[in-house]
Design an enzyme around this catalytic site. Structure first.
Site, mmCIF file in Angstrom:
data_model
loop_
_atom_site.group_PDB
_atom_site.id
_atom_site.type_symbol
_atom_site.label_atom_id
_atom_site.label_comp_id
_atom_site.label_asym_id
_atom_site.label_seq_id
_atom_site.Cartn_x
_atom_site.Cartn_y
_atom_site.Cartn_z
ATOM 1 N N CYS A 1 45.296 34.054 74.235
ATOM 2 C CA CYS A 1 44.943 32.754 73.667
ATOM 3 C C CYS A 1 43.818 32.094 74.479
ATOM 4 O O CYS A 1 42.675 32.516 74.403
ATOM 5 C CB CYS A 1 46.187 31.866 73.583
ATOM 6 S SG CYS A 1 45.976 30.414 72.513
ATOM 7 N N HIS B 1 49.444 35.123 70.703
ATOM 8 C CA HIS B 1 50.417 35.259 71.794
ATOM 9 C C HIS B 1 51.274 36.504 71.556
ATOM 10 O O HIS B 1 52.352 36.426 70.954
ATOM 11 C CB HIS B 1 51.312 34.019 71.864
ATOM 12 C CG HIS B 1 50.643 32.809 72.413
ATOM 13 N ND1 HIS B 1 50.712 32.463 73.743
ATOM 14 C CD2 HIS B 1 49.857 31.875 71.816
ATOM 15 C CE1 HIS B 1 50.014 31.347 73.939
ATOM 16 N NE2 HIS B 1 49.478 30.977 72.783
ATOM 17 N N GLU C 1 53.160 38.080 73.479
ATOM 18 C CA GLU C 1 54.427 38.094 74.222
ATOM 19 C C GLU C 1 55.618 37.675 73.377
ATOM 20 O O GLU C 1 56.763 38.037 73.685
ATOM 21 C CB GLU C 1 54.326 37.198 75.463
ATOM 22 C CG GLU C 1 54.226 35.700 75.201
ATOM 23 C CD GLU C 1 52.810 35.181 75.041
ATOM 24 O OE1 GLU C 1 52.589 33.972 75.246
ATOM 25 O OE2 GLU C 1 51.922 35.985 74.682
#
Length: 534
Positions: A382, A508, A510
């Site tokens: 990001c 993102h 993750e």
């Protein structure tokens, strides 16, 4: 089968692992063949954690449908591998906001609006929202501890559900602490007794107690707690600290938690199928001592929970690469051009994660320049991607006064900006891209190789975008645009073709990593870090 409702409350102190208990139970019930959905109630008055400081609340976890939620939803998704929705995250702020809006519209026909029934009914609606879905079992965790003023309405709502539904369709699990007193070398049950008494004063009798302790519970202690707390002995479950977070479901299975739940809820599919999860845990425990050190260079490192999903994703990447990942947290405010080698000279990989605001930005840029010039594996997330672009255009393309509009609105070269189509929308509101968006990967790119497919979907949480006026310039110098939105308008991924592993995404990644299904960008980073000789 009737919908089943499981409520997880906490007592004595916060931070006992209610979220991990709820997530672990979700995995154990899923391994029995049930469709499970986890849900979190947070009593704070904020509408959601989206505008809360990471130091106050840790990371903001984002769902596919764009809800900004508590980090416990990340635990739920990683354990159960089920994508959750906005219905899985409920705050007092959301509840009161909805009730007040209804009152202003006249929905209550001029009646006096009260906590009971209006607030409690609104809470129950959030729980019952799963009734018309394919979910078999809803596991609802109540944040905070029993006795907190903010949580009373939630306690009352789940009490009412116990009366509205059949007894075999609702179960209450209470997570408490058994402190170990080192002077007398014994566990003490009195805090648990008082916590259960407090819960009973609100009209809820817990069916199962999950007791967090640092020492083994004896049968005598279990019997004492059962007697004084009015639960069956087999429903007093020990929850010791595990050697690995993902081993908790198997530990609770051994202690009998899932069996007790199945018995109370009359669940016919009660045989566990934990073989694959056990194989994963065995693999993790047999990794050995091989370790790579990877730095997270961020501005919120004072509270490591601010990057919880990033850290967990790194560990997932380590599992599949048969290495342990030693995470070095680096405050980007401390990084300068003069000390960057001293700070990052001992790592084999670097992540620059997301964030908002200009504090610590130049430190992130110094870190990115260092890893680019020294062939150290790098993943930008990001804001990390945006700063990778800023660094590249400053130092490789050679432009002056290069920045993001977020930090320098009047700079000469705003390579990151608010797109023209968004500029008439409030910068504090509708310009955010939240939730899952598709991304098309470029043929032959590292990104396509890592993902193994042409189109992916990842979750976003940002306001600013790459400025397309600089596309041709960066690609001429070797910074490939390897991922875009399907219409080609938005730049989603970049990678430096003259580097062994330098890749960044506007999203993102993750948020979609799982211990048994690690996210490809983290797998690739750890694999590259293993090859980095330093």
């Amino acid at each position: 089968m009737n919908k089943k409702f499981i409520f997880v409350t906490g007592g004595v102190v916060s931070g006992l692992g209610k979220g991990i208990t709820a997530a672990s139970l979700g995995r154990l019930l899923k391994n029995r063949g049930y469709k499970v959905a986890n849900q979190k109630f947070d009593p704070y008055i904020n509408v959601d954690p989206g505008t809360m400081s990471p130091y106050e609340h840790g990371e903001v976890f984002v769902t596919d449908d764009g809800a900004e939620t508590d980090l416990d939803l990340g635990h739920y998704e990683r354990f159960t591998d089920e994508s959750l929705t906005k219905n899985s995250s409920v705050t007092s702020g959301k509840i009161y906001q909805s009730v007040i809006e209804k009152e202003r519209r006249g929905d209550y026909l001029g009646k006096t609006v009260q906590v009971i029934p209006h607030i409690t009914n609104e809470i129950k609606e959030k729980i019952y929202s799963f009734e018309n879905t394919d979910v078999d079992i809803v596991i609802t965790e109540l944040g905070g501890t029993v006795g907190d003023m903010e949580g009373v309405a939630f306690i009352e709502a789940i009490r009412q559900i116990g009366l509205e539904k059949a007894k075999e369709d609702v179960i209450y699990i209470h997570v408490t602490l058994l402190p170990y007193i080192y002077g007398s070398n014994e566990l003490k049950s009195k805090p648990t007794q008082h916590s259960v008494k407090e819960l009973q004063s609100y009209g809820i009798k817990p069916d199962i107690l999950v007791c967090r302790s640092e020492a083994e519970m004896t049968d005598e202690m279990k019997a004492k707690i059962a007697l004084f707390c009015n639960v069956r002995k087999e429903c007093v479950i020990q929850n010791l600290t595990a050697d690995n977070l993902y081993a908790v479901p198997l530990m609770l299975e051994k202690e009998g938690l899932a069996d007790a739940v199945c018995k109370h809820l009359n669940l016919e599919k009660n045989k566990p199928h934990n073989e694959k999860w056990q194989e994963m845990i065995d693999h993790i425990r047999n990794i050995g001592n091989d370790t790579v050190k990877i730095a997270i260079v961020g501005k919120y490192v004072r509270l490591e929970d601010s990057y919880l999903s990033v850290a967990e994703s790194l560990r997932h990447g380590g599992y599949v690469n048969n290495v342990n990942v030693d995470i070095k947290y680096v405050d980007s405010e401390t990084v300068t051009e003069e000390n960057v080698h001293e700070i990052l000279g001992d790592v084999q990989g670097v992540i620059v994660p997301g964030g908002f605001g200009n504090r610590g930005i130049e430190g992130k840029i110094h870190a990115i320049k260092y890893v680019r010039e020294n062939n150290i594996p790098f993943l930008g997330i990001c804001l990390g991607m945006q700063m990778a672009v800023v660094e590249f255009i400053r130092n490789v393309c050679g432009l002056d006064d290069v920045d993001s509009e977020e930090f320098s609105p009047n700079c000469k070269n705003p390579v990151i900006h608010i797109m023209d189509t968004q500029k008439n929308v409030s910068k504090k509101g509708g310009t955010m891209r939240l939730g899952a968006y598709p991304c098309v990967l470029k043929d032959g790119s590292l990104a396509q190789k890592l993902y193994g497919k042409k189109e992916i979907s990842e979750r976003h949480r940002h306001r600013y975008e790459f400025n397309n006026n600089y596309r041709e310039m960066i690609e001429e110098k070797g910074l490939m645009i390897s991922g875009t939105s399907p219409d080609g308008l938005l730049v989603e991924m970049v990678e430096y073709t003259k580097h062994p592993y330098f890749i960044a995404g506007q999203f993102h990644p993750e948020f979609k990593s799982r211990p048994d299904r690690p996210q490809p960008l983290f797998v690739g980073l750890v694999e590259a870090a293993k090859k980095c000789k330093r």
